[in-house]
Scaffold this active site. Structure first.
Site, PDB file in Angstrom:
ATOM      1  N   ASP A 334       0.888  -1.202   0.158  1.00  0.00           N
ATOM      2  CA  ASP A 334      -0.012  -0.007  -0.006  1.00  0.00           C
ATOM      3  C   ASP A 334       0.829   1.229  -0.120  1.00  0.00           C
ATOM      4  OD1 ASP A 334       0.878  -0.932   2.642  1.00  0.00           O
ATOM      5  OD2 ASP A 334      -0.364   0.785   3.454  1.00  0.00           O
ATOM      6  N   GLU A 335       0.395   2.260  -0.383  1.00  0.00           N
ATOM      7  CA  GLU A 335       0.911   3.710  -0.434  1.00  0.00           C
ATOM      8  C   GLU A 335       2.359   3.840  -0.796  1.00  0.00           C
ATOM      9  OE1 GLU A 335      -2.253   5.401   3.055  1.00  0.00           O
ATOM     10  OE2 GLU A 335      -0.500   3.950   3.536  1.00  0.00           O
TER      11      GLU A 335
HETATM   12  C1  TNX Z   1      -3.787   4.001   5.877  1.00  0.00           C
HETATM   13  S1  TNX Z   1      -4.920   1.419   4.820  1.00  0.00           S
HETATM   14  C2  TNX Z   1      -2.885   2.877   5.695  1.00  0.00           C
HETATM   15  C3  TNX Z   1      -2.183   2.894   7.014  1.00  0.00           C
HETATM   16  C4  TNX Z   1      -2.564   3.718   8.266  1.00  0.00           C
HETATM   17  C5  TNX Z   1      -4.054   3.918   8.111  1.00  0.00           C
HETATM   18  C6  TNX Z   1      -4.624   4.836   9.274  1.00  0.00           C
HETATM   19  C7  TNX Z   1      -3.666   0.961   4.465  1.00  0.00           C
HETATM   20  C8  TNX Z   1      -3.470  -0.048   3.412  1.00  0.00           C
HETATM   21  N1  TNX Z   1      -2.640   2.239   4.909  1.00  0.00           N
HETATM   22  O1  TNX Z   1      -0.710   2.866   6.718  1.00  0.00           O
HETATM   23  O2  TNX Z   1      -1.938   3.358   9.404  1.00  0.00           O
HETATM   24  O3  TNX Z   1      -4.521   4.499   6.593  1.00  0.00           O
HETATM   25  O4  TNX Z   1      -5.739   4.817   9.118  1.00  0.00           O
END
Ligand code: TNX
Length: 521
Positions: A334-335
């Site tokens: 993710d991200e």
């Molecule tokens: C998004 S959801 C993230 C996390 C954070 C979260 C906080 C996701 C796959 N990644 O790294 O902790 O939001 O709500």
């Protein structure tokens, strides 16, 4: 002249009222028990079984599994009633006054986790196809019994259970929760407590988010600095921590005793600052990063063009797979804003091969659908609907964790002292009112393996705070995963949930007393 107010007739009525109120509550309608998740079918027969202190548990069959199921029930009865219940081997027809456990393949539709619970005036009988079904059925017995645990039954040591038959099995095979032990570290005892909560609501998967920018939490013997250095902090700058492989095995075994599978996650190629701080060679510029204690996301990446990165991942996955009896390894994904898309795609493809080499299946956050998914990979839908569709079009399955509905770190409302709200405020009703099947248009039931509620821990630092965010939303997620959507209804559910405040109290759970629920306590 003043009349004598207490006439003999009135006195009689008062006496009657007193006798009735001192009597034990007598349950007679099994369908009225507040069981969560709601069972698939309950047929009441309008009477009750009396469980006396001399009641025994009889198990059919002499296997280790049956012995364990008997012990599990005995331990839970002891916790509820205070009395030891002995476990015996059964043979022939069951006889009066006792509880019977049996594996039987008569009702195949019960599947891996279903059970049938029959209560007559004479006995209680729990049958299942598989041991996991017996453990799920024990939760139903616990919920029924503890709802009848008024002071009178405790004193008399007599417990009454309404008669009837419950036939019960889940709609989804994956019903889980995620605990982020990286942003803040939680020790083995806290994780075990979390497992107890999942078990009580018949959930079967525990996803542990074991690495992130703020800390590496699992011992990897071939790369010791990950924990020696990379585990030593957390959000806000505390000491962090990690699980040794022995401690991790203890968690996995404890989960297994409850028929809960642990899914370990090593998030990559982003969310890797703790690793990048521990080993300079994992960075493209060869320079170690500083440890990080903030809450930003998307700034770190493994160097996807260096061979050492894949040697590192191979070692980590090899050791992790050896600690993982379950089928899945979660690779995050993710991200990864600091990774170029043209690097991200081949990276995820290669990591899928590494996971396959160790005979495990990949789960990754929905972005992994940007690469070429293996048909047995699972995309965990948290945000992007296009990614979810892309995963399905490649033949992969979806695990449903939409942030707007299933993120346990989202605040209930703007006054909640903990948590975030970037996705939504999620009140208890909102957490319950959704269907995994209609979240992404065009998906079929067979595309979805189940649901997972995720507790990220940027703002969560201890068990009390975990409980406050998890309860009372967790029972709702458990029901979404277990009970067909057609049988679910908030107005009916909230009454059952209201009754569960008794269980929360008995288990000393710090829960959010939402005004949406007419609490019993
Ligand atoms: C998004 S959801 C993230 C996390 C954070 C979260 C906080 C996701 C796959 N990644 O790294 O902790 O939001 O709500």
């Amino acid at each position: 002249m003043k009349q004598n107010l207490i006439t003999p007739a009135l006195l009689f009525l008062i006496m009657m009222a007193l006798t009735v109120s001192c009597k034990e509550k007598t349950p007679s309608d099994l369908a009225k028990e507040s069981i969560i998740p709601k069972p698939f079918s309950v047929v009441s027969t309008g009477d009750y079984f009396i469980m006396k202190p001399k009641c025994k548990i009889f198990v059919y069959g002499e296997s280790e599994e049956m012995k364990k199921a008997g012990q599990y029930l005995a331990e839970n009865l002891k916790a509820l009633t205070g009395s030891e219940t002995s476990i015996k081997n059964a043979s022939g027809e069951p006889w009066s006054g006792n509880i019977f456990l049996e594996l039987s393949d008569v009702n195949k539709e019960l599947g891996d986790e279903g059970y049938e619970l029959t209560i007559t005036t004479q006995l209680v009988k729990l049958t299942a196809l598989k041991p996991a079904g017996l453990i799920r059925g024990v939760q139903t017995i616990r919920q029924i019994l503890s709802s009848n645990s008024d002071s009178v039954s405790k004193k008399n040591k007599i417990w009454k259970i309404a008669t009837g038959t419950i036939t019960d099995y889940p709609v989804y095979s994956y019903r889980g929760a995620m605990l982020d032990v990286s942003r803040h570290f939680f020790g083995v005892e806290v994780v075990k407590q979390f497992i107890d909560y999942l078990a009580f609501y018949k959930m079967n998967m525990l996803h542990l988010h074991l690495s992130d920018d703020q800390g590496w939490r699992i011992e990897i013997k071939s790369w010791p600095n990950l924990t020696k250095y990379g585990s030593t902090t957390q959000v806000g700058g505390g000491n962090g921590g990690y699980y040794t492989q022995e401690q991790y095995a203890d968690i996995v075994n404890y989960a297994q005793e409850h028929f809960i599978t642990v899914v370990p996650e090593i998030d990559m190629p982003g969310h890797t600052n703790a690793a990048l701080a521990s080993y300079p060679e994992l960075n493209c510029d060869g320079k170690a990063r500083e440890l990080y204690t903030g809450t930003e996301v998307g700034f770190s990446t493994l160097c996807t063009n260096k061979e050492i990165t894949y040697k590192f991942i191979d070692d980590v996955i090899r050791e992790l797979a050896a600690m993982t009896p379950g089928p899945y390894i979660h690779i995050g994904g993710d991200e990864s804003h600091a990774t170029k898309l043209e690097d991200y795609i081949p990276f995820v493809n290669r990591v899928q091969e590494i996971v396959a080499k160790y005979d495990k299946q990949v789960i990754g956050w929905d972005e992994i659908a940007l690469s070429s998914l293996k048909p047995n990979s699972v995309a965990q839908h948290w945000d992007n609907i296009t990614n979810a569709k892309k995963a399905v079009s490649q033949g992969a399955k979806i695990l449903m964790s939409p942030a707007v509905k299933a993120y346990l770190d989202m605040q209930y409302d703007s006054t909640t002292p903990l948590g975030l709200h970037w996705a939504a405020y999620i009140e208890v009703d909102s957490a319950y009112i959704w269907d995994p099947l209609t979240q992404v248009k065009g998906l079929q039931k067979e595309n979805i393996i189940g649901i997972e509620a995720a507790l990220w821990s940027e703002t969560i630092t201890n068990l009390d705070e975990i409980e406050y965010m998890v309860f009372p939303r967790l029972p709702g997620y458990a029901e979404i995963g277990w009970t067909p959507a057609s049988m679910r209804n908030w107005d009916e559910y909230k009454m059952r949930l209201a009754d569960h405040s008794r269980h929360f109290k008995a288990m000393d759970i710090n829960y959010y007393k939402s005004k949406k629920v007419p609490w019993a306590e």
